[in-house]
Design an enzyme around this catalytic site. Structure first.
Site, PDB file in Angstrom:
ATOM      1  N   SER A  59       0.831  -1.208   0.000  1.00 49.47           N
ATOM      2  CA  SER A  59       0.000   0.000   0.000  1.00 49.47           C
ATOM      3  C   SER A  59       0.860   1.251   0.000  1.00 49.47           C
ATOM      4  O   SER A  59       0.560   2.234  -0.695  1.00 49.47           O
ATOM      5  CB  SER A  59      -0.922  -0.008   1.227  1.00 49.47           C
ATOM      6  OG  SER A  59      -1.642   1.210   1.328  1.00 49.47           O
ATOM      7  N   LEU A  66       0.472   7.819   4.520  1.00 48.98           N
ATOM      8  CA  LEU A  66      -0.570   8.830   4.646  1.00 48.98           C
ATOM      9  C   LEU A  66      -0.550   9.517   6.010  1.00 48.98           C
ATOM     10  O   LEU A  66      -0.954  10.667   6.129  1.00 48.98           O
ATOM     11  CB  LEU A  66      -1.946   8.184   4.420  1.00 48.98           C
ATOM     12  CG  LEU A  66      -2.126   7.492   3.057  1.00 48.98           C
ATOM     13  CD1 LEU A  66      -3.513   6.880   2.961  1.00 48.98           C
ATOM     14  CD2 LEU A  66      -1.893   8.478   1.919  1.00 48.98           C
ATOM     15  N   GLU A  85       5.514   2.472  14.612  1.00 46.28           N
ATOM     16  CA  GLU A  85       6.594   1.529  14.295  1.00 46.28           C
ATOM     17  C   GLU A  85       6.196   0.596  13.152  1.00 46.28           C
ATOM     18  O   GLU A  85       7.034   0.214  12.330  1.00 46.28           O
ATOM     19  CB  GLU A  85       6.979   0.711  15.523  1.00 46.28           C
ATOM     20  CG  GLU A  85       8.155  -0.233  15.249  1.00 46.28           C
ATOM     21  CD  GLU A  85       8.712  -0.907  16.484  1.00 46.28           C
ATOM     22  OE1 GLU A  85       9.365  -1.958  16.333  1.00 46.28           O
ATOM     23  OE2 GLU A  85       8.498  -0.378  17.604  1.00 46.28           O
ATOM     24  N   ARG A  87       4.363   1.319  10.565  1.00 47.67           N
ATOM     25  CA  ARG A  87       4.578   2.059   9.307  1.00 47.67           C
ATOM     26  C   ARG A  87       6.070   2.158   8.974  1.00 47.67           C
ATOM     27  O   ARG A  87       6.470   2.057   7.820  1.00 47.67           O
ATOM     28  CB  ARG A  87       3.982   3.473   9.444  1.00 47.67           C
ATOM     29  CG  ARG A  87       2.496   3.560   9.126  1.00 47.67           C
ATOM     30  CD  ARG A  87       1.887   4.842   9.646  1.00 47.67           C
ATOM     31  NE  ARG A  87       1.565   4.726  11.066  1.00 47.67           N
ATOM     32  CZ  ARG A  87       1.464   5.743  11.880  1.00 47.67           C
ATOM     33  NH1 ARG A  87       1.696   6.974  11.454  1.00 47.67           N
ATOM     34  NH2 ARG A  87       1.146   5.556  13.134  1.00 47.67           N
TER      35      ARG A  87
END
Length: 281
Positions: A59, A66, A85, A87
């Protein structure tokens, strides 16, 4: 075994990580190299699902990150993660070199608290991680129950039940952490008698796919059997006491069970003792 785990530290926390930090604090948004960002060594979440991480990485490749990663500045121009973390890990898998960050000021206590809140919001903690995190807030940072209730939105009784799973044997806790049995199963296991083999019962829950209600019923049945056995043993011992008291003419006490124990014979004079010896001879 179907997953039926509790929702973690609290689905009642509705704010995102930029809102649950001190609102009076000035927020700095910027970017940082992944190599300059360090994971939080006190991160309450210990397990990261590799499949979900790969999905997030895919993604990120398409949409980017995002929501910036919340960090605090530490020594040598490095940053420690407060929240995000997962991400950060996924960004590495996606091949990124830089990520957006939000820079905050926070001490160790506040960092740990916010790390819990982020995991709570996303229901990322398994029941054991959740219980250990609350325990650390209490023991290491001296959080009161009122403050924990305020953070999590949970009632006092709910907090108590969250912590109760830590009373289970380590191997049973591991089964809960691995989502093989639920927190509800764990609490039901605590109702078994002290010498019950809880790991064996937990394995039976998995093999037979028992519900929490079925485990609770099993516990009640086990207690009834134990109580019945105890009554039978007491009746047997009482009969023995009556026989001995009639034969020896003295007060008799029996300690133990019908298979192991000791008999005490009371006497109040040398004459009574000699009389007892005479009966035995």
């Amino acid at each position: 075994m179907k997953k039926s785990l509790g929702k973690g530290l609290g689905s009642l926390i509705r704010s995102n990580e930029t809102n649950f930090i001190n609102k009076n604090q000035e927020i700095t948004k910027t970017e940082a190299y992944l190599t300059d960002i360090l994971p939080n060594k006190n991160q309450p979440r210990k397990a990261f699902n590799s499949e979900l991480l790969n999905d997030l990485a895919e993604s990120i490749k398409i949409n980017g990150i995002l929501q910036p990663i919340a960090v605090r500045e530490v020594d040598n121009n490095k940053y420690e993660i407060i929240a995000g973390e997962r991400r950060w890990r996924a960004a590495q898998l996606a091949g990124l070199t830089k990520v957006p960050i939000i820079l905050f000021e926070a001490n160790n206590e506040k960092t740990f608290e916010l790390a819990i809140m982020e995991n709570v919001q996303r229901q990322d903690l398994n029941p054991i991680e959740e219980a250990l995190a609350i325990k650390e807030l209490i023991e290491k940072y001296n959080f009161s129950q009122e403050k924990i209730i305020d953070i999590t939105g949970k009632k006092r009784t709910r907090i108590v039940n969250i912590l109760r799973v830590l009373d289970l044997p380590d191997k049973v806790q591991k089964l809960i952490a691995e989502e093989k049995i639920s927190r509800g199963h764990g609490i039901a296991l605590l109702s078994f008698k002290e010498d019950a083999n809880l790991l064996e019962i937990a394995q039976s829950i998995i093999e037979k796919e028992l519900s929490v209600r079925q485990v609770e019923k099993l516990s009640k049945n086990t207690k009834s059997e134990v109580k019945s056995d105890k009554v039978k043993k007491d009746i047997y011992i009482e009969n023995i006491i009556k026989i001995l008291e009639t034969k020896l003419g003295s007060k008799i006490n029996v300690k133990g069970t019908s298979t192991k124990g000791k008999i005490e014979i009371e006497f109040s004079s040398l004459e009574e003792l000699n009389k007892i010896i005479g009966h035995i001879e």
